[in-house]
Design a protein around this motif. Structure first.
Motif, short mmCIF file in Angstrom:
data_model
loop_
_atom_site.label_atom_id
_atom_site.label_comp_id
_atom_site.label_asym_id
_atom_site.label_seq_id
_atom_site.Cartn_x
_atom_site.Cartn_y
_atom_site.Cartn_z
N MET A 113 0.84 -1.20 0.00
CA MET A 113 0.00 0.00 0.00
C MET A 113 0.87 1.26 0.00
SD MET A 113 -3.12 -1.00 2.60
CE MET A 113 -3.85 0.64 2.49
N ARG A 114 1.94 1.21 0.78
CA ARG A 114 2.85 2.35 0.83
C ARG A 114 3.51 2.59 -0.53
NH1 ARG A 114 6.49 0.61 4.53
NH2 ARG A 114 4.91 1.00 6.13
N GLU A 115 3.91 1.51 -1.18
CA GLU A 115 4.53 1.64 -2.49
C GLU A 115 3.53 2.18 -3.51
OE1 GLU A 115 7.12 1.95 -5.44
OE2 GLU A 115 7.58 1.53 -3.32
N HIS A 116 2.29 1.77 -3.42
CA HIS A 116 1.26 2.30 -4.32
C HIS A 116 1.11 3.81 -4.12
CE1 HIS A 116 -2.90 3.39 -5.49
NE2 HIS A 116 -2.69 2.54 -6.48
N ARG A 117 1.12 4.24 -2.88
CA ARG A 117 0.98 5.67 -2.61
C ARG A 117 2.19 6.45 -3.12
NH1 ARG A 117 0.47 5.14 2.11
NH2 ARG A 117 2.27 6.12 3.09
N ARG A 118 3.37 5.86 -3.01
CA ARG A 118 4.57 6.51 -3.54
C ARG A 118 4.48 6.67 -5.05
NH1 ARG A 118 9.55 3.28 -0.83
NH2 ARG A 118 10.77 4.79 -2.02
N GLU A 119 3.99 5.64 -5.73
CA GLU A 119 3.84 5.70 -7.18
C GLU A 119 2.81 6.76 -7.57
OE1 GLU A 119 2.83 1.78 -8.40
OE2 GLU A 119 4.84 0.96 -8.03
N LEU A 120 1.73 6.83 -6.82
CA LEU A 120 0.71 7.84 -7.09
C LEU A 120 1.26 9.24 -6.89
CD1 LEU A 120 -2.33 8.22 -7.78
CD2 LEU A 120 -2.76 8.31 -5.32
N ALA A 121 2.09 9.41 -5.85
CA ALA A 121 2.70 10.71 -5.59
C ALA A 121 3.63 11.12 -6.73
CB ALA A 121 3.47 10.67 -4.28
N ARG A 122 4.42 10.18 -7.23
CA ARG A 122 5.33 10.50 -8.34
C ARG A 122 4.56 10.89 -9.59
NH1 ARG A 122 8.64 6.29 -5.91
NH2 ARG A 122 7.53 4.67 -7.09
N ALA A 123 3.40 10.25 -9.80
CA ALA A 123 2.60 10.53 -10.98
C ALA A 123 1.76 11.79 -10.82
CB ALA A 123 1.69 9.34 -11.30
N PRO B 126 2.49 15.01 -8.80
CA PRO B 126 3.23 15.90 -7.90
C PRO B 126 2.40 17.06 -7.36
CG PRO B 126 3.95 16.16 -10.18
CD PRO B 126 3.09 14.94 -10.14
N HIS B 127 1.29 17.38 -8.06
CA HIS B 127 0.45 18.48 -7.61
C HIS B 127 -0.28 18.14 -6.30
CE1 HIS B 127 -2.23 15.84 -9.91
NE2 HIS B 127 -3.23 16.34 -9.22
N LEU B 128 -0.26 16.86 -5.90
CA LEU B 128 -0.90 16.45 -4.65
C LEU B 128 0.06 16.45 -3.47
CD1 LEU B 128 -3.04 13.37 -5.83
CD2 LEU B 128 -3.81 15.73 -5.47
N MET B 129 1.34 16.71 -3.72
CA MET B 129 2.34 16.53 -2.68
C MET B 129 2.23 17.53 -1.53
SD MET B 129 4.10 13.90 -3.07
CE MET B 129 5.39 14.26 -1.90
N HIS B 130 1.50 18.62 -1.71
CA HIS B 130 1.33 19.56 -0.61
C HIS B 130 0.21 19.13 0.33
CE1 HIS B 130 -1.96 20.83 -3.22
NE2 HIS B 130 -2.46 21.47 -2.18
N ASP B 131 -0.60 18.15 -0.08
CA ASP B 131 -1.75 17.72 0.73
C ASP B 131 -1.70 16.19 0.85
OD1 ASP B 131 -4.18 17.18 1.94
OD2 ASP B 131 -5.28 18.68 0.78
N LEU B 132 -0.99 15.71 1.85
CA LEU B 132 -0.75 14.28 1.96
C LEU B 132 -1.98 13.50 2.37
CD1 LEU B 132 2.83 14.31 3.52
CD2 LEU B 132 2.15 14.12 1.12
N ASN B 133 -2.94 14.13 3.05
CA ASN B 133 -4.18 13.43 3.34
C ASN B 133 -5.03 13.27 2.08
OD1 ASN B 133 -3.99 12.58 5.97
ND2 ASN B 133 -4.94 14.41 6.84
N VAL C 278 -1.66 26.20 3.15
CA VAL C 278 -1.12 27.30 2.35
C VAL C 278 -0.99 26.97 0.87
CG1 VAL C 278 0.11 28.21 4.36
CG2 VAL C 278 1.30 26.70 2.76
N GLY C 279 -1.12 25.69 0.52
CA GLY C 279 -1.10 25.29 -0.88
C GLY C 279 0.26 24.95 -1.44
N HIS C 280 1.29 24.95 -0.60
CA HIS C 280 2.64 24.63 -1.06
C HIS C 280 3.40 23.94 0.06
CE1 HIS C 280 2.46 26.98 -4.78
NE2 HIS C 280 1.84 27.92 -4.08
N ALA C 281 4.21 22.96 -0.30
CA ALA C 281 5.07 22.27 0.66
C ALA C 281 6.47 22.88 0.63
CB ALA C 281 5.14 20.78 0.34
#
Length: 242
Positions: A54-64, A66-73, A155-158
């Protein structure tokens, strides 16, 4: 107090994960709790996946995405929606699952030095927490010790984007030269603060390349020149007394 090192200091901003509490253990406990929660509500998902996959799936989704990386939930919810749909479960469970994870994400265990030092600092300076993670400071053992708390999702940015630190300066009505940022990550804490004209202190708590939230590998330079390095917040006061 800190005026000997930082004349005119008014604002201190703090990173949270691996600065005020250990991150890796918190995330692991929360993910284990979530997996157990899913076992009774989405057995098809947990039969097809482990915590690790599951963690690896989330990592792959994050790489694909990147606009979601500021909102991890939000990233976690999207990742759960995909896995729930693939396993034949109602995707509406994803929101409840993320909320359950968040309850456990807030169950942090601050380093021993942290509460006492924050209590002392809060009497003299504006304290603002700034985090790329999802911890809600007022639902942790450090509730009430910060004047304001900011997250990347708000704030919309990490970090290393300067938005959170810039917002902290506005909230405190402080200039960069009157401000100090304390964090563990050279790239996400020290350099962005220095770029804004703030002073910075690097806290070196743990030897890890684990990046909280998506568990990505991060490059952490061995040295951060021209920056005070400490292993405990108490050392900041020891430095003053020297």
């Amino acid at each position: 107090m800190l005026e000997h090192l930082y004349p005119g200091l008014r604002l201190i901003t703090f990173d949270l994960d691996d600065t005020l509490w250990p991150c890796h253990e918190t995330i692991m406990r929360a993910e284990d709790a979530l997996f157990e929660w899913l076992q009774t509500r989405a057995p098809g998902l947990t039969e097809a996946h482990s915590v690790s996959s599951m963690r690896e799936h989330r990592r792959e989704l994050a790489r694909a995405n990147p606009h979601l990386m500021h909102d991890l939930n939000l990233l976690r919810t999207r990742h759960l929606e995909v896995l729930l749909e693939e396993s034949g479960h109602d995707i509406s469970l994803a929101v409840m699952a993320t909320e359950y994870f968040q309850e456990h994400r807030n169950r942090v265990e601050p380093f021993d030095d942290v509460p006492e030092v924050l209590q002392q600092l809060a009497r003299h300076y504006t304290l603002i927490s700034v985090t790329n993670g999802t911890s809600e400071i007022d639902k942790t053992p450090l509730a009430g010790l910060f004047h304001h708390s900011l997250t990347a999702a708000q704030v919309g940015h990490a970090k290393p984007h300067p938005a959170m630190l810039e917002e902290a300066l506005k909230l405190a009505d402080a200039k960069p030269g009157e401000s100090l940022h304390i964090g563990d990550d050279p790239k996400r804490d020290v350099l962005p603060a220095q770029a804004l004209g703030m002073q910075a202190v690097r806290v070196v708590r743990v030897d890890t390349k684990f990046s909280c939230g998506v568990e990505e590998e991060v490059e952490t330079p061995d040295e951060t020149p021209d920056v005070l390095h400490i292993n405990s917040l108490h050392e900041l006061f020891n430095e003053i007394m020297d």
